[in-house]
Design a protein around this motif. Structure first.
Motif, PDB file in Angstrom:
ATOM      1  N   ARG A  90      44.532  30.221 -12.863  1.00 38.27           N
ATOM      2  CA  ARG A  90      43.331  30.368 -12.057  1.00 38.27           C
ATOM      3  C   ARG A  90      42.264  29.432 -12.599  1.00 38.27           C
ATOM      4  O   ARG A  90      41.853  29.565 -13.753  1.00 38.27           O
ATOM      5  CB  ARG A  90      42.799  31.794 -12.040  1.00 38.27           C
ATOM      6  N   LEU A  91      41.840  28.519 -11.777  1.00 40.31           N
ATOM      7  CA  LEU A  91      40.765  27.608 -12.137  1.00 40.31           C
ATOM      8  C   LEU A  91      39.433  28.197 -11.696  1.00 40.31           C
ATOM      9  O   LEU A  91      39.346  28.872 -10.672  1.00 40.31           O
ATOM     10  CB  LEU A  91      40.966  26.249 -11.471  1.00 40.31           C
ATOM     11  N   SER A  92      38.415  27.910 -12.486  1.00 39.05           N
ATOM     12  CA  SER A  92      37.060  28.319 -12.150  1.00 39.05           C
ATOM     13  C   SER A  92      36.158  27.097 -12.110  1.00 39.05           C
ATOM     14  O   SER A  92      36.375  26.133 -12.847  1.00 39.05           O
ATOM     15  CB  SER A  92      36.512  29.309 -13.190  1.00 39.05           C
ATOM     16  N   CYS A  93      35.151  27.175 -11.276  1.00 44.45           N
ATOM     17  CA  CYS A  93      34.152  26.119 -11.180  1.00 44.45           C
ATOM     18  C   CYS A  93      32.784  26.797 -11.197  1.00 44.45           C
ATOM     19  O   CYS A  93      32.412  27.471 -10.221  1.00 44.45           O
ATOM     20  CB  CYS A  93      34.355  25.314  -9.916  1.00 44.45           C
ATOM     21  N   ALA A  94      32.074  26.636 -12.286  1.00 42.25           N
ATOM     22  CA  ALA A  94      30.763  27.246 -12.439  1.00 42.25           C
ATOM     23  C   ALA A  94      29.690  26.250 -12.048  1.00 42.25           C
ATOM     24  O   ALA A  94      29.706  25.097 -12.503  1.00 42.25           O
ATOM     25  CB  ALA A  94      30.564  27.708 -13.874  1.00 42.25           C
ATOM     26  N   ALA A  95      28.768  26.703 -11.234  1.00 40.70           N
ATOM     27  CA  ALA A  95      27.696  25.833 -10.761  1.00 40.70           C
ATOM     28  C   ALA A  95      26.373  26.232 -11.388  1.00 40.70           C
ATOM     29  O   ALA A  95      26.115  27.415 -11.625  1.00 40.70           O
ATOM     30  CB  ALA A  95      27.597  25.915  -9.248  1.00 40.70           C
ATOM     31  N   SER A  96      25.541  25.248 -11.627  1.00 38.81           N
ATOM     32  CA  SER A  96      24.181  25.490 -12.111  1.00 38.81           C
ATOM     33  C   SER A  96      23.250  24.498 -11.450  1.00 38.81           C
ATOM     34  O   SER A  96      23.682  23.464 -10.938  1.00 38.81           O
ATOM     35  CB  SER A  96      24.109  25.356 -13.635  1.00 38.81           C
ATOM     36  N   GLY A  97      21.996  24.835 -11.445  1.00 42.49           N
ATOM     37  CA  GLY A  97      21.010  23.935 -10.878  1.00 42.49           C
ATOM     38  C   GLY A  97      20.506  24.388  -9.524  1.00 42.49           C
ATOM     39  O   GLY A  97      19.320  24.304  -9.238  1.00 42.49           O
ATOM     40  N   ARG A  98      21.407  24.835  -8.680  1.00 40.65           N
ATOM     41  CA  ARG A  98      21.030  25.358  -7.376  1.00 40.65           C
ATOM     42  C   ARG A  98      21.997  26.462  -7.014  1.00 40.65           C
ATOM     43  O   ARG A  98      23.115  26.520  -7.500  1.00 40.65           O
ATOM     44  CB  ARG A  98      21.057  24.272  -6.302  1.00 40.65           C
ATOM     45  N   THR A  99      21.578  27.326  -6.119  1.00 38.86           N
ATOM     46  CA  THR A  99      22.443  28.417  -5.717  1.00 38.86           C
ATOM     47  C   THR A  99      23.659  27.886  -4.962  1.00 38.86           C
ATOM     48  O   THR A  99      23.546  26.998  -4.114  1.00 38.86           O
ATOM     49  CB  THR A  99      21.673  29.430  -4.855  1.00 38.86           C
ATOM     50  N   LEU A 100      24.794  28.451  -5.298  1.00 37.11           N
ATOM     51  CA  LEU A 100      26.048  27.955  -4.745  1.00 37.11           C
ATOM     52  C   LEU A 100      26.158  28.182  -3.246  1.00 37.11           C
ATOM     53  O   LEU A 100      26.887  27.455  -2.560  1.00 37.11           O
ATOM     54  CB  LEU A 100      27.211  28.625  -5.467  1.00 37.11           C
ATOM     55  N   SER A 101      25.446  29.150  -2.736  1.00 39.94           N
ATOM     56  CA  SER A 101      25.547  29.470  -1.314  1.00 39.94           C
ATOM     57  C   SER A 101      25.010  28.347  -0.427  1.00 39.94           C
ATOM     58  O   SER A 101      25.234  28.355   0.786  1.00 39.94           O
ATOM     59  CB  SER A 101      24.805  30.773  -1.005  1.00 39.94           C
ATOM     60  N   SER A 102      24.340  27.372  -1.023  1.00 39.68           N
ATOM     61  CA  SER A 102      23.838  26.229  -0.270  1.00 39.68           C
ATOM     62  C   SER A 102      24.925  25.210   0.027  1.00 39.68           C
ATOM     63  O   SER A 102      24.678  24.243   0.758  1.00 39.68           O
ATOM     64  CB  SER A 102      22.707  25.541  -1.042  1.00 39.68           C
ATOM     65  N   TYR A 103      26.124  25.418  -0.546  1.00 40.92           N
ATOM     66  CA  TYR A 103      27.164  24.405  -0.480  1.00 40.92           C
ATOM     67  C   TYR A 103      28.494  24.971  -0.007  1.00 40.92           C
ATOM     68  O   TYR A 103      28.881  26.079  -0.380  1.00 40.92           O
ATOM     69  CB  TYR A 103      27.381  23.787  -1.869  1.00 40.92           C
TER      70      TYR A 103
END
Length: 122
Positions: free
Chosen positions: A19-32
């Motif tokens: 299982r790969l994970s991709c953590a986002a920071s900087g802006r809310t992920l729901s924008s993408y």
């Protein structure tokens, strides 16, 4: 702007799972809308899977359909790629990407992570 960091890659035997994970920071992920891509040695980067902004729609490459599942948790700002029944030909560096524009599923991906290596042994 958003920063993406992949994790979860590794070495697995054919038939196994990761299982790969991709953590986002900087802006809310729901924008993408989010996508996973991969690049094997000597080959061009190819699309693997995508998930829409809300997570209500998914799209897969034929080569992984039925084996891989993309999901997202917008509360955790994280996207996942569950990979089952892995094959040696799945060996590649896997990248996640974020896109804010485009017409689903033809998302324009503007931000990319550094990638995580997945190696499947036979």
């Amino acid at each position: 702007q958003v920063q993406l960091v992949e994790s979860g890659g590794g070495l697995v035997q054919a038939g196994g799972s990761l299982r790969l994970s991709c953590a986002a920071s900087g802006r809310t992920l729901s924008s993408y809308a989010m996508g996973w891509f991969r690049q094997a040695p000597g080959k061009v980067r190819e699309f693997v899977a995508a998930i829409s902004w809300s997570g209500g729609s998914t799209y897969y490459a034929d080569s992984v359909k039925g084996r891989f599942t993309i999901s997202r948790d917008n509360n955790k700002n994280t996207v996942y790629l569950q990979m089952n029944s892995l094959k040696p030909e799945d060996t590649a560096v896997y990248f996640c990407a974020a896109g804010a524009s485009g017409s689903w599923p033809r998302v324009r991906y503007d931000y990319w992570g550094q990638g995580t290596q997945v190696t499947v042994s036979s």
